[in-house]
Design an enzyme around this catalytic site. Structure first.
Site, mmCIF file in Angstrom:
data_model
loop_
_atom_site.group_PDB
_atom_site.id
_atom_site.type_symbol
_atom_site.label_atom_id
_atom_site.label_comp_id
_atom_site.label_asym_id
_atom_site.label_seq_id
_atom_site.Cartn_x
_atom_site.Cartn_y
_atom_site.Cartn_z
ATOM 1 N N ASP A 11 -37.093 20.501 25.934
ATOM 2 C CA ASP A 11 -38.471 20.695 25.465
ATOM 3 C C ASP A 11 -38.477 22.062 24.801
ATOM 4 O O ASP A 11 -38.267 23.079 25.460
ATOM 5 C CB ASP A 11 -39.413 20.654 26.684
ATOM 6 N N TYR A 228 -41.217 27.680 38.412
ATOM 7 C CA TYR A 228 -41.622 26.531 37.617
ATOM 8 C C TYR A 228 -41.717 26.900 36.140
ATOM 9 O O TYR A 228 -42.422 27.819 35.776
ATOM 10 C CB TYR A 228 -42.975 25.990 38.095
ATOM 11 N N LYS A 231 -41.096 20.494 33.606
ATOM 12 C CA LYS A 231 -40.377 19.496 34.387
ATOM 13 C C LYS A 231 -39.083 19.130 33.665
ATOM 14 O O LYS A 231 -38.892 19.478 32.502
ATOM 15 C CB LYS A 231 -41.288 18.277 34.614
HETATM 16 P P1 13P Z 1 -43.364 19.245 30.519
HETATM 17 O O1 13P Z 1 -42.368 19.445 31.612
HETATM 18 O O2 13P Z 1 -43.251 17.921 29.847
HETATM 19 O O3 13P Z 1 -43.312 20.397 29.531
HETATM 20 O O4 13P Z 1 -44.814 19.234 31.161
HETATM 21 C C1 13P Z 1 -45.222 20.343 31.848
HETATM 22 C C2 13P Z 1 -46.629 20.273 32.347
HETATM 23 O O5 13P Z 1 -47.066 21.244 32.939
HETATM 24 C C3 13P Z 1 -47.451 19.095 32.145
HETATM 25 O O6 13P Z 1 -48.703 19.199 32.756
HETATM 26 MG MG MG Z 2 -43.687 20.957 27.737
HETATM 27 MG MG MG Z 3 -41.661 17.219 28.787
#
Ligand code: 13P
Ligand code: MG
Ligand code: MG
Ligand code: 13P
Length: 381
Positions: A11, A228, A231
């Site tokens: 990402d 964090y 994800k």
């Molecule tokens: P991603 O991991 O897809 O960037 O999403 C993060 C997020 O906080 C979605 O609410």
């Molecule tokens: Mg993202």
């Molecule tokens: Mg993502």
């Protein structure tokens, strides 16, 4: 000649928020990798997107964990990040956790799934790509694909599949792995991979001849970064037909949505919804988690495809069930089991809140469990 299929994803900036990728960023990544094909460093390449993530699909003959190939992916993501920064996309460069590439992209943020094999007379493969979830999302479908004859009829019917498959399971916290042979040890397998926060399936091998059948990215961003950052949004490669599950057997687990972790702020459970490429733009409560399935036939290393395998009305019911499940979970708001359990929240804001309240906790007269009492009860069912 052995062929390597490498899928490396990251990402590098969301459009808008965390919902989608921007076409200019995707184009930049695509052009960069395309030039490496022209230079002869790769045989072929393709780009897939799912939500705010980009996957670079590459074929070559350099083997897995190859520095040249990893560098190509890293530099492509760096180029894309420049475009994302110019457009001020959300979380530009999110998954590139370091400034410098150091020989292997693993541990630097992006997710990696690679396998090396002798290309068969016909080599169908499926690349799964999910957003708003983590690598353990593949635990349940991999079990059904390779160890459950009620889902994969080929386990009973195809002589090359009849000896079963061996699962390589990784402990995310220790980095240790264990090979579990199914069907003989299927309950051992399930005992581990049901713990989705700790164990993930890394590889699956065919017992008949040891051939690689499936491989998944297992990188956990929060465990690498210690906090964090987003994800892990995993990818997975599965080989199909002639001694491997048929395309329809590989897709079948996705017809019954199940609950995975990673929705909203990476902190919630939600149903994994199988969607077409077009519909891989999670927006409701930043989700629900999505998965696409890209089918390719490989011909002399060339990727013929992709075929958008979930673009089939037969998966409409799964999508509708997933929406029902989403409503049920959303009713819980910030309460478990919608919100992830405490141990999974350790990499988000929870430690900071506990720290703030640390000095305000005081002793009470409430009864506390006594260790010896617990031991006495151990033998009871
Ligand atoms: P991603 O991991 O897809 O960037 O999403 C993060 C997020 O906080 C979605 O609410
Ligand atoms: Mg993202
Ligand atoms: Mg993502
Ligand atoms: P066809 O008869 O359409 O080739 O299908 C064969 C098969 O095995 C499908 O699962």
């Amino acid at each position: 000649m052995k062929l390597t299929l490498s899928v490396i994803k990251a990402d590098i900036g969301g459009y808008v928020g965390h919902s989608d990728t921007h076409p200019e960023v995707v184009q930049e990544v695509k052009d960069f990798v395309g030039k490496e094909v022209e230079k002869g460093n790769l045989i072929y390449s393709d780009i897939l997107t799912c939500g705010d993530d980009i996957a670079i699909v590459m074929t070559h003959t350099h083997g897995v964990d190859n520095e040249t190939v990893h560098r190509i992916a890293w530099e492509a993501f760096e180029r894309g990040t420049q475009v994302a920064k110019k457009l001020k996309l959300y979380g530009a460069g999110q998954d590139l956790l370091t400034d410098a590439f150091s020989g292997n992209i693993k541990g630097l943020g992006p997710g990696v799934a690679e396998m090396e094999f002798e290309e068969r007379p016909s080599e169908p493969v499926v690349i799964f790509f999910a957003d708003k979830t983590s690598p353990s999302a593949w635990n349940l479908p991999l079990y059904e694909m390779f160890a459950d004859p009620m889902s994969t009829a080929g386990l009973v019917i195809d002589p090359k599949m009849h000896d079963g498959f061996t699962f390589e399971v990784l402990d995310l916290y220790t980095g240790k792995a264990v090979k579990i042979n199914t069907p003989a040890e299927v309950y051992d397998l399930l005992a581990l991979i049901g713990s989705v926060g700790k164990y993930v399936v890394k590889n699956v091998y065919r017992n008949y001849d040891g051939e690689i059948a499936a491989t998944a990215s297992t990188q956990r961003l929060s465990l690498i970064a210690g906090q964090y950052v987003g994800k892990d949004d995993p990818v997975m490669i599965v080989r199909s037909q002639s001694g491997f599950p048929a395309i329809g057997e590989i897709l079948e687990p996705f017809a019954k949505p199940w609950i995975v972790e990673g929705w909203m702020r990476g902190s919630h459970n939600g149903p994994l919804m199988p969607v077409s490429f077009e519909d891989a733009r999670p927006s409701r409560f930043d989700g629900p988690p999505r998965v696409i399935a890209a089918g390719y036939q490989i011909a002399e290393g060339k990727l013929i495809g992709p075929s958008d395998l979930f673009k089939d009305p037969a998966f409409d019911k799964a999508r509708s069930v997933a929406q029902e499940m989403a409503d049920m979970l959303r009713r819980q708001g910030i309460f478990e089991p919608h919100r992830l359990p405490t141990e999974e929240m350790e990499y988000t804001s929870l430690p900071k809140i506990l720290k703030k309240l640390e000095n305000r906790f005081y002793d009470t007269e409430e009864e506390r469990p006594e260790k010896d009492k617990i031991t006495e009860k151990e033998d009871m069912d």
